[in-house]
Motif scaffolding. Sequence first.
Motif, PDB file in Angstrom:
ATOM      1  N   GLU A  69       1.485  -6.995   7.575  1.00 24.08           N
ATOM      2  CA  GLU A  69       0.915  -6.249   6.455  1.00 24.08           C
ATOM      3  C   GLU A  69       1.858  -5.129   6.030  1.00 24.08           C
ATOM      4  O   GLU A  69       2.053  -4.879   4.832  1.00 24.08           O
ATOM      5  CB  GLU A  69      -0.435  -5.661   6.876  1.00 24.08           C
ATOM      6  CG  GLU A  69      -1.125  -4.829   5.813  1.00 24.08           C
ATOM      7  CD  GLU A  69      -2.462  -4.323   6.301  1.00 24.08           C
ATOM      8  OE1 GLU A  69      -3.483  -4.797   5.781  1.00 24.08           O
ATOM      9  OE2 GLU A  69      -2.487  -3.471   7.220  1.00 24.08           O
ATOM     10  N   GLN A  70       2.443  -4.471   7.010  1.00 22.05           N
ATOM     11  CA  GLN A  70       3.336  -3.352   6.706  1.00 22.05           C
ATOM     12  C   GLN A  70       4.691  -3.815   6.165  1.00 22.05           C
ATOM     13  O   GLN A  70       5.278  -3.164   5.315  1.00 22.05           O
ATOM     14  CB  GLN A  70       3.546  -2.501   7.980  1.00 22.05           C
ATOM     15  CG  GLN A  70       2.319  -1.744   8.432  1.00 22.05           C
ATOM     16  CD  GLN A  70       1.844  -0.724   7.410  1.00 22.05           C
ATOM     17  OE1 GLN A  70       2.657  -0.050   6.770  1.00 22.05           O
ATOM     18  NE2 GLN A  70       0.536  -0.618   7.234  1.00 22.05           N
ATOM     19  N   VAL A  71       5.147  -4.966   6.638  1.00 23.19           N
ATOM     20  CA  VAL A  71       6.495  -5.438   6.257  1.00 23.19           C
ATOM     21  C   VAL A  71       6.467  -6.387   5.060  1.00 23.19           C
ATOM     22  O   VAL A  71       7.268  -6.230   4.108  1.00 23.19           O
ATOM     23  CB  VAL A  71       7.172  -6.132   7.468  1.00 23.19           C
ATOM     24  CG1 VAL A  71       8.533  -6.711   7.060  1.00 23.19           C
ATOM     25  CG2 VAL A  71       7.325  -5.154   8.624  1.00 23.19           C
ATOM     26  N   PRO A  93       0.287  -0.188   3.042  1.00 23.71           N
ATOM     27  CA  PRO A  93       1.634  -0.358   3.611  1.00 23.71           C
ATOM     28  C   PRO A  93       2.464   0.919   3.414  1.00 23.71           C
ATOM     29  O   PRO A  93       2.609   1.404   2.289  1.00 23.71           O
ATOM     30  CB  PRO A  93       2.222  -1.519   2.806  1.00 23.71           C
ATOM     31  CG  PRO A  93       1.057  -2.210   2.191  1.00 23.71           C
ATOM     32  CD  PRO A  93       0.025  -1.156   1.964  1.00 23.71           C
ATOM     33  N   VAL A  94       2.992   1.434   4.483  1.00 21.21           N
ATOM     34  CA  VAL A  94       3.745   2.690   4.440  1.00 21.21           C
ATOM     35  C   VAL A  94       4.982   2.555   3.561  1.00 21.21           C
ATOM     36  O   VAL A  94       5.411   3.526   2.919  1.00 21.21           O
ATOM     37  CB  VAL A  94       4.131   3.111   5.881  1.00 21.21           C
ATOM     38  CG1 VAL A  94       5.021   4.334   5.867  1.00 21.21           C
ATOM     39  CG2 VAL A  94       2.882   3.388   6.704  1.00 21.21           C
ATOM     40  N   LEU A  95       5.561   1.353   3.477  1.00 27.62           N
ATOM     41  CA  LEU A  95       6.806   1.152   2.733  1.00 27.62           C
ATOM     42  C   LEU A  95       6.597   0.964   1.232  1.00 27.62           C
ATOM     43  O   LEU A  95       7.576   0.916   0.478  1.00 27.62           O
ATOM     44  CB  LEU A  95       7.559  -0.066   3.290  1.00 27.62           C
ATOM     45  CG  LEU A  95       7.998   0.030   4.766  1.00 27.62           C
ATOM     46  CD1 LEU A  95       8.627  -1.274   5.214  1.00 27.62           C
ATOM     47  CD2 LEU A  95       8.952   1.191   4.969  1.00 27.62           C
ATOM     48  N   TYR A  96       5.345   0.853   0.780  1.00 23.14           N
ATOM     49  CA  TYR A  96       5.101   0.659  -0.647  1.00 23.14           C
ATOM     50  C   TYR A  96       5.398   1.957  -1.402  1.00 23.14           C
ATOM     51  O   TYR A  96       4.974   3.042  -0.996  1.00 23.14           O
ATOM     52  CB  TYR A  96       3.657   0.213  -0.903  1.00 23.14           C
ATOM     53  CG  TYR A  96       3.355   0.106  -2.376  1.00 23.14           C
ATOM     54  CD1 TYR A  96       4.018  -0.820  -3.171  1.00 23.14           C
ATOM     55  CD2 TYR A  96       2.439   0.966  -2.978  1.00 23.14           C
ATOM     56  CE1 TYR A  96       3.773  -0.895  -4.529  1.00 23.14           C
ATOM     57  CE2 TYR A  96       2.178   0.887  -4.333  1.00 23.14           C
ATOM     58  CZ  TYR A  96       2.845  -0.046  -5.113  1.00 23.14           C
ATOM     59  OH  TYR A  96       2.618  -0.113  -6.455  1.00 23.14           O
ATOM     60  N   LYS A  97       6.111   1.847  -2.555  1.00 18.68           N
ATOM     61  CA  LYS A  97       6.596   3.047  -3.248  1.00 18.68           C
ATOM     62  C   LYS A  97       6.050   3.237  -4.664  1.00 18.68           C
ATOM     63  O   LYS A  97       6.391   4.202  -5.334  1.00 18.68           O
ATOM     64  CB  LYS A  97       8.128   3.014  -3.301  1.00 18.68           C
ATOM     65  CG  LYS A  97       8.773   3.108  -1.928  1.00 18.68           C
ATOM     66  CD  LYS A  97      10.288   3.042  -2.017  1.00 18.68           C
ATOM     67  CE  LYS A  97      10.905   3.127  -0.619  1.00 18.68           C
ATOM     68  NZ  LYS A  97      12.392   3.019  -0.672  1.00 18.68           N
TER      69      LYS A  97
END
Length: 371
Positions: A69-71, A93-97
């Motif tokens: 989910e995060q990647v 997701p932490v990586l979504y910008k």
Amino acid sequence: MKILIDGRMYGLENTGIGRYVINLVNNIKTLDNKNTYYILLKTRYFNELNLPNNWKKIETNINHYSLKEQVMLPKIIKQIKPTLVHFPHINVPVLYKGKYVVTVHDMTQLSFDNKATTLPMPLYIIKHLALKIVFSKVKRADALITPSNFVKDALILKNISPNKIYTTYEGVDRNFYADTNITSLLHKNNILSKYFVYAGNAYPHKNIESAINALRVINTKRKEKIKLVIISPKGKFSQKLKQYVINNHIDNEVVILGFVSDGEYAAILHHAIAFVFPSLSEGFGLPGLEAMSLGTPLLCSNIPVFKEIYGENAIYFRPKDLASLSDAMNYIIKLDKEKRQLLTRNAKRHAQNYSWKNMASETLEIYHNIN
């Protein structure tokens, strides 16, 4: 606008959040034919769900709270290039910008409670730390949606600006019809006498054991035993609850059902003495409103969120006080017909103030505001 909704929790098997996503989608699709919508769906609903031409389904079976989910999820979202994304739960997701909206249903998951997990303690600590990292991403959302002012106030205490937090109350499904063929289900499960009902998860903060123990107090003084019907999705906590019932030799008084259809659920509610909601922590309390809408009296904890949602239309008790809970159950058993009708009539009228259509309309306004 090109709006992406993370619909991976679509479906009643996902309890409250699943019902929220269902009604969000069902109402937005009738309210808005101008914007373009993308929705992430797991295989079952990808095949079942029919949507208007301005909606596009994307099949993905990425599990919640997973590394995938995060990647992987940010990569899928990047290919769609949405104007904004609506995450209907805190697993962002932490990586979504890009721009995003998050619905925070309650704060329960963010409190450290080693009783609320079946994981070994080291793994639970890691999971809790990961959740705190994800929540730091939630705090940076362009808008946060809460189902009650109680949750909004809790987010403000987490140093989030109140200017970007919106309360959109949930609603009662207007197509909530009782199944007239419920008799066979009741007979099959030996529900032949009067009964109370609870519906929802069996997590420890739901405090269901207190309702069971209060029932035992009541039944010690009764010839005709009253039952408690518990409707809860299958899982480790509902299995623990079943074991508790067996160990205490009260399986003739407590009936635990798994998934039931909306029609069966409505019928069970309709014929109950009352709905018992002993929870210690909630973000809204949709099952209580559903009971009220069907003319079933509501007995519930005197926690602030319930008082916000139900007002004077419920019978409140102190959830950690067994005598208070059993007194409330006894009160509704003995309530005369005229007073019961007045209570349920007022409660029904109150439940009509909560509308999924209004929730969806207010959510659309939020999308436009942050764009």
